[in-house]
Motif scaffolding. Structure first.
Motif, PDB file in Angstrom:
ATOM      1  N   LEU A   1      99.357  64.809  24.573  1.00 21.84           N
ATOM      2  CA  LEU A   1      99.103  63.524  23.924  1.00 21.84           C
ATOM      3  C   LEU A   1      97.659  63.417  23.446  1.00 21.84           C
ATOM      4  O   LEU A   1      97.374  62.772  22.436  1.00 21.84           O
ATOM      5  CB  LEU A   1      99.411  62.371  24.885  1.00 21.84           C
ATOM      6  CG  LEU A   1     100.885  62.135  25.227  1.00 21.84           C
ATOM      7  CD1 LEU A   1     101.014  60.979  26.196  1.00 21.84           C
ATOM      8  CD2 LEU A   1     101.701  61.854  23.967  1.00 21.84           C
ATOM      9  N   ALA A   2      96.755  64.047  24.178  1.00 24.52           N
ATOM     10  CA  ALA A   2      95.340  64.033  23.795  1.00 24.52           C
ATOM     11  C   ALA A   2      95.028  65.123  22.770  1.00 24.52           C
ATOM     12  O   ALA A   2      93.857  65.310  22.420  1.00 24.52           O
ATOM     13  CB  ALA A   2      94.467  64.213  25.028  1.00 24.52           C
ATOM     14  N   ARG A   3      96.055  65.838  22.318  1.00 22.73           N
ATOM     15  CA  ARG A   3      95.913  66.905  21.329  1.00 22.73           C
ATOM     16  C   ARG A   3      95.024  68.036  21.831  1.00 22.73           C
ATOM     17  O   ARG A   3      94.281  68.643  21.057  1.00 22.73           O
ATOM     18  CB  ARG A   3      95.377  66.355  19.996  1.00 22.73           C
ATOM     19  CG  ARG A   3      96.244  65.284  19.361  1.00 22.73           C
ATOM     20  CD  ARG A   3      97.604  65.813  18.933  1.00 22.73           C
ATOM     21  NE  ARG A   3      97.480  66.876  17.953  1.00 22.73           N
ATOM     22  CZ  ARG A   3      97.339  66.648  16.640  1.00 22.73           C
ATOM     23  NH1 ARG A   3      97.306  65.407  16.179  1.00 22.73           N
ATOM     24  NH2 ARG A   3      97.256  67.661  15.787  1.00 22.73           N
ATOM     25  N   LYS A   4      95.131  68.325  23.119  1.00 22.84           N
ATOM     26  CA  LYS A   4      94.412  69.463  23.692  1.00 22.84           C
ATOM     27  C   LYS A   4      95.256  70.734  23.638  1.00 22.84           C
ATOM     28  O   LYS A   4      94.715  71.837  23.697  1.00 22.84           O
ATOM     29  CB  LYS A   4      94.026  69.179  25.156  1.00 22.84           C
ATOM     30  CG  LYS A   4      93.201  67.917  25.359  1.00 22.84           C
ATOM     31  CD  LYS A   4      91.825  68.030  24.767  1.00 22.84           C
ATOM     32  CE  LYS A   4      90.973  66.806  25.122  1.00 22.84           C
ATOM     33  NZ  LYS A   4      89.621  66.881  24.527  1.00 22.84           N
ATOM     34  N   VAL A   5      96.569  70.580  23.585  1.00 24.32           N
ATOM     35  CA  VAL A   5      97.483  71.714  23.461  1.00 24.32           C
ATOM     36  C   VAL A   5      98.519  71.374  22.395  1.00 24.32           C
ATOM     37  O   VAL A   5      98.802  70.196  22.141  1.00 24.32           O
ATOM     38  CB  VAL A   5      98.187  72.053  24.792  1.00 24.32           C
ATOM     39  CG1 VAL A   5      97.195  72.500  25.840  1.00 24.32           C
ATOM     40  CG2 VAL A   5      99.004  70.872  25.298  1.00 24.32           C
ATOM     41  N   SER A   6      99.085  72.401  21.790  1.00 21.52           N
ATOM     42  CA  SER A   6     100.088  72.202  20.754  1.00 21.52           C
ATOM     43  C   SER A   6     101.435  71.859  21.378  1.00 21.52           C
ATOM     44  O   SER A   6     101.663  72.058  22.576  1.00 21.52           O
ATOM     45  CB  SER A   6     100.212  73.455  19.897  1.00 21.52           C
ATOM     46  OG  SER A   6     100.771  74.514  20.660  1.00 21.52           O
TER      47      SER A   6
END
Length: 259
Positions: A111-116
């Protein structure tokens, strides 16, 4: 102070991970990370659930007076087993997969766009399968006691409502995922570079503290893979009825962390 200001000024946020990265599927590093998540979650469930079963056996007054007098590791020891294993496994796998070992953590980081999305889905599948295999090993090695002592499954304790159990899991999952975000914040590392921070340590302590508070209520889930693996292998009606899937609760943590 001047160094702190300079470090903060030089810091730039890394770009967000792409939602779907097809090229990532061609890289061995992704599959190595997925294998690391599977193995780490398997080891986590094996050690912790075995600890729970061992404690219940040693503290069972119907087994023998000698074993009952020993009383096992107690709730404090169980909490240490969960927190200590997270510390060890996050330390070991941080450089390979990021050391998630928990679908709630993976979902929060997604959700935090740290992983795809691709990596998040593969991680969650690996974590779930690893948890099932880990509990399966416990059942195989401790077949004489596994069913008798509840299989390490998360069940709501007598006297607590499902609403209370849900609230306990919400708060516990929030504490864990928020700690993960705080301990791995690259901006903090840049600003406080003179203060060495070992990220697995606060994460392990968060798991330990949450277990102390929540074991008497739900047995402590805060990890959907842990709850799912125990419920699948134990496979009793009450374990499924009381099963709380807390992955969506992780969405609160990246939101608060970004404020």
């Amino acid at each position: 102070m001047a160094k702190d200001i300079e470090a903060a000024a030089d810091y730039t946020d890394p770009p967000p991970a792409p939602l779907i990265d097809a090229e990532e599927l061609t890289k061995w590093s992704l599959y190595r990370a997925v294998i690391a998540e599977f193995v780490a979650t398997l080891l986590f469930l094996y050690i912790t659930v075995a600890t729970v079963i061992g404690y219940k056996h040693q503290s069972d007054p119907d087994v023998s007076a000698t074993d009952a007098a020993c009383s096992g590791v107690g709730i404090l020891g169980i909490a240490w087993a969960f927190g200590g294993m997270i510390f060890i496994l996050v330390y070991c796998t941080a450089g390979v997969s990021g050391g998630h070992i928990n679908p709630a953590v993976t979902f929060g980081l997604f959700l935090a766009r740290k992983v795809s999305l691709v990596r998040a889905v593969l991680y969650i599948i690996a974590q779930s399968l690893g948890a099932i295999c880990g509990v399966g090993l416990v059942k195989g090695f401790q077949s004489a006691y596994y069913v008798r002592y509840g299989g390490g499954a998360n069940e709501l304790s007598d006297g607590y409502s499902k609403g209370t159990g849900l609230a306990a899991e919400i708060i516990g999952t929030f504490v864990l995922v928020y700690t993960v975000f705080s301990a791995t914040d690259p901006k903090r590392n840049a600003r406080d570079s003179h203060v060495p921070v070992l990220a697995p340590l606060p994460i392990g302590f968060a798991v330990f503290m949450v277990h102390l508070a929540t074991i008497p209520i739900t047995g402590t889930g805060i990890n959907p893979a842990r709850s799912l693996g125990a419920a699948v292998i134990y496979n009793k009606e009450k374990a499924w009825d009381d099963h709380v899937s807390d992955a969506l609760l992780a969405s609160c943590s990246p939101l608060l962390h970004s404020i």
